[in-house]
Design a protein around this motif. Structure first.
Motif, PDB file in Angstrom:
ATOM      1  N   THR A  98      -6.720   5.309   2.923  1.00 35.87           N
ATOM      2  CA  THR A  98      -6.432   4.025   2.303  1.00 35.87           C
ATOM      3  C   THR A  98      -5.906   3.048   3.339  1.00 35.87           C
ATOM      4  N   LYS A  99      -6.494   1.885   3.385  1.00 39.77           N
ATOM      5  CA  LYS A  99      -6.117   0.858   4.359  1.00 39.77           C
ATOM      6  C   LYS A  99      -4.689   0.392   4.131  1.00 39.77           C
ATOM      7  N   ILE A 122      -8.049   2.894  -9.044  1.00 41.73           N
ATOM      8  CA  ILE A 122      -7.510   1.610  -9.497  1.00 41.73           C
ATOM      9  C   ILE A 122      -6.442   1.095  -8.545  1.00 41.73           C
ATOM     10  N   THR A 123      -5.586   1.989  -8.061  1.00 39.88           N
ATOM     11  CA  THR A 123      -4.541   1.598  -7.113  1.00 39.88           C
ATOM     12  C   THR A 123      -5.147   1.107  -5.807  1.00 39.88           C
ATOM     13  N   LYS A 124      -6.161   1.802  -5.313  1.00 41.19           N
ATOM     14  CA  LYS A 124      -6.854   1.354  -4.095  1.00 41.19           C
ATOM     15  C   LYS A 124      -7.447  -0.026  -4.294  1.00 41.19           C
ATOM     16  N   TRP A 125      -8.019  -0.259  -5.471  1.00 39.77           N
ATOM     17  CA  TRP A 125      -8.602  -1.571  -5.759  1.00 39.77           C
ATOM     18  C   TRP A 125      -7.535  -2.666  -5.740  1.00 39.77           C
ATOM     19  N   THR A 179      -5.133  -7.211  -2.924  1.00 42.22           N
ATOM     20  CA  THR A 179      -3.900  -7.918  -2.605  1.00 42.22           C
ATOM     21  C   THR A 179      -3.689  -8.116  -1.113  1.00 42.22           C
ATOM     22  N   LEU A 180      -4.093  -7.107  -0.293  1.00 44.69           N
ATOM     23  CA  LEU A 180      -3.813  -7.150   1.140  1.00 44.69           C
ATOM     24  C   LEU A 180      -4.346  -8.400   1.839  1.00 44.69           C
ATOM     25  N   PRO A 181      -5.586  -8.854   1.576  1.00 43.19           N
ATOM     26  CA  PRO A 181      -6.076 -10.051   2.261  1.00 43.19           C
ATOM     27  C   PRO A 181      -5.228 -11.285   1.966  1.00 43.19           C
ATOM     28  N   ASN A 182      -4.656 -11.330   0.727  1.00 40.91           N
ATOM     29  CA  ASN A 182      -3.843 -12.484   0.365  1.00 40.91           C
ATOM     30  C   ASN A 182      -2.463 -12.458   0.978  1.00 40.91           C
ATOM     31  N   ARG A 183      -2.100 -11.282   1.517  1.00 48.93           N
ATOM     32  CA  ARG A 183      -0.771 -11.170   2.111  1.00 48.93           C
ATOM     33  C   ARG A 183      -0.766 -11.566   3.578  1.00 48.93           C
ATOM     34  N   GLY A 184      -2.022 -11.745   4.099  1.00 51.97           N
ATOM     35  CA  GLY A 184      -2.194 -12.256   5.438  1.00 51.97           C
ATOM     36  C   GLY A 184      -1.543 -11.486   6.511  1.00 51.97           C
ATOM     37  N   ALA A 188       0.829  -1.212   0.000  1.00 54.10           N
ATOM     38  CA  ALA A 188       0.000   0.000   0.000  1.00 54.10           C
ATOM     39  C   ALA A 188       0.859   1.257   0.000  1.00 54.10           C
ATOM     40  N   ASN A 189       1.850   1.290   0.877  1.00 58.56           N
ATOM     41  CA  ASN A 189       2.737   2.461   0.945  1.00 58.56           C
ATOM     42  C   ASN A 189       3.527   2.646  -0.344  1.00 58.56           C
ATOM     43  N   SER A 190       4.041   1.546  -0.896  1.00 60.05           N
ATOM     44  CA  SER A 190       4.882   1.656  -2.085  1.00 60.05           C
ATOM     45  C   SER A 190       4.097   2.132  -3.294  1.00 60.05           C
TER      46      SER A 190
END
Length: 351
Positions: A132-133, A338-341, A346-351, A111-113
């Motif tokens: 943004t989360k 689009i970036t937020k999407w 991706t975040l949930p898959n990164r656990g 998210a930061n990058s």
């Protein structure tokens, strides 16, 4: 408070004069910016510079950027909308790709990058990351600050000393004196811009001091009202006001690994600029614009700074400002969602 204000203002003038004597690019922006950072970070001095003064400078610079938009230029810009979309998309893809690589090396997170690499403006991205989360305002601000500083230093040097441009009418505007009979017209522009800014605030438009002066001036010029040329000292003063505020916003002390983040981000920004050189050259061969105009138009810097670079490099100012403005709007309206999407997916898959 007023003593601090006067002190940094005098120091900023000194920085601008020094940069001007050394023939460095954008001396009245970069000189105050650097001297403010040194005064604040290295010497640990308190810097007081209200946003109102910065906003005054943005109004002046925005007026200057919008004034070349004659009806003929407006027609030319409409014809280039597909080119603008292609250029903006190319730049965003390059920035997001290098931002992803930067995130992997620094460990700041996806998210930061991604938000930190979007070339949408320091203030806009700082506000967006708060909504943004998974983002950290300090990290995003640092990444955006490194990007802006790198671009406003490197792009003018490459444009002025590495690429040869031809003299344009936009580049000659600064040396044309303003007649006393044009003062009422200038006052009309000022009142109109301030009125539009007030209206934009009322409807909660983001970043009004960047967009409204440019768009307001352009619309008035497109309507057939001639925009008087501002004296060079007024433009220099506006740059000083903006440069001081940019320097005062830089704060590296809140991050323990800021050196690593800054170094990696610096390398990624330089990579983007290098890739843009080749891309801009290809665009200049395909589309009706010079190499220097294409390069500055695609550069991921601020609209005001790139517009001033275009003036100094004798590029087509109207084209540069149009492309920069379109890119900013495109990022805010399409790039950020689009970036937020991508982040949320991706975040949930990164656990």
């Amino acid at each position: 408070m007023y003593k601090q204000l006067l002190s940094i203002f005098l120091l900023a003038i000194t920085g601008g004069l020094l940069f001007n004597l050394l023939h460095l690019p954008l001396p009245w922006t970069l000189g105050p910016l650097v001297i403010t950072i040194v005064w604040k970070s290295a010497l640990k001095k308190t810097v007081y510079w209200p946003k109102k003064l910065r906003n005054m400078g943005m109004v002046v610079l925005g007026y200057m950027m919008g004034s070349p938009f004659t009806p003929a230029v407006g027609h030319h810009v409409l014809q280039q909308l597909p080119h603008m979309l292609l250029m903006s998309t190319t730049l965003i893809v390059l920035c997001l790709a290098t931002g992803y690589v930067s995130g992997r090396y620094t460990g700041v997170g996806l998210a930061n990058s991604l938000i930190g690499s979007l070339p949408g403006g320091l203030s806009q991205m700082s506000v967006i990351c708060e909504e943004t989360k998974g983002t950290d305002v300090s990290v995003v601000t640092l990444m955006q600050t490194v990007r802006v500083i790198t671009v406003v230093f490197v792009v003018p040097v490459l444009a002025l000393h590495g690429i040869t441009g031809q003299m344009t009418t936009a580049g000659a505007r600064l040396v044309t004196p303003m007649g006393s009979d044009e003062l009422p017209v200038l006052l009309f522009f000022l009142l109109a811009i301030l009125g539009l800014i007030k209206l934009a605030k009322w409807v909660r438009l983001a970043n009004v001091y960047v967009l409204v002066p440019v768009l307001g001036t352009a619309l008035l010029v497109l309507a057939g009202i001639h925009a008087p040329v501002l004296p060079s000292p007024v433009i220099a003063l506006a740059q000083i006001f903006v440069g001081i505020r940019m320097g005062s916003d830089v704060d590296f002390n809140s991050l323990t690994n800021w050196k690593t983040i800054a170094l990696v981000n610096l390398l990624t920004v330089l990579t983007v600029i290098g890739l843009l050189l080749g891309t801009a050259y290809a665009f200049s061969l395909i589309y009706p614009m010079s190499f220097v105009t294409a390069f500055i138009s695609m550069a991921p810097g601020g609209m005001s700074e790139m517009g001033l670079t275009a003036l100094a490099a004798n590029a087509d100012l109207a084209t540069v400002v149009a492309y920069q403005l379109f890119r900013l709007l495109f990022i805010l309206l399409a790039g950020v969602p689009i970036t937020k999407w991508l982040i949320l997916k991706t975040l949930p898959n990164r656990g």
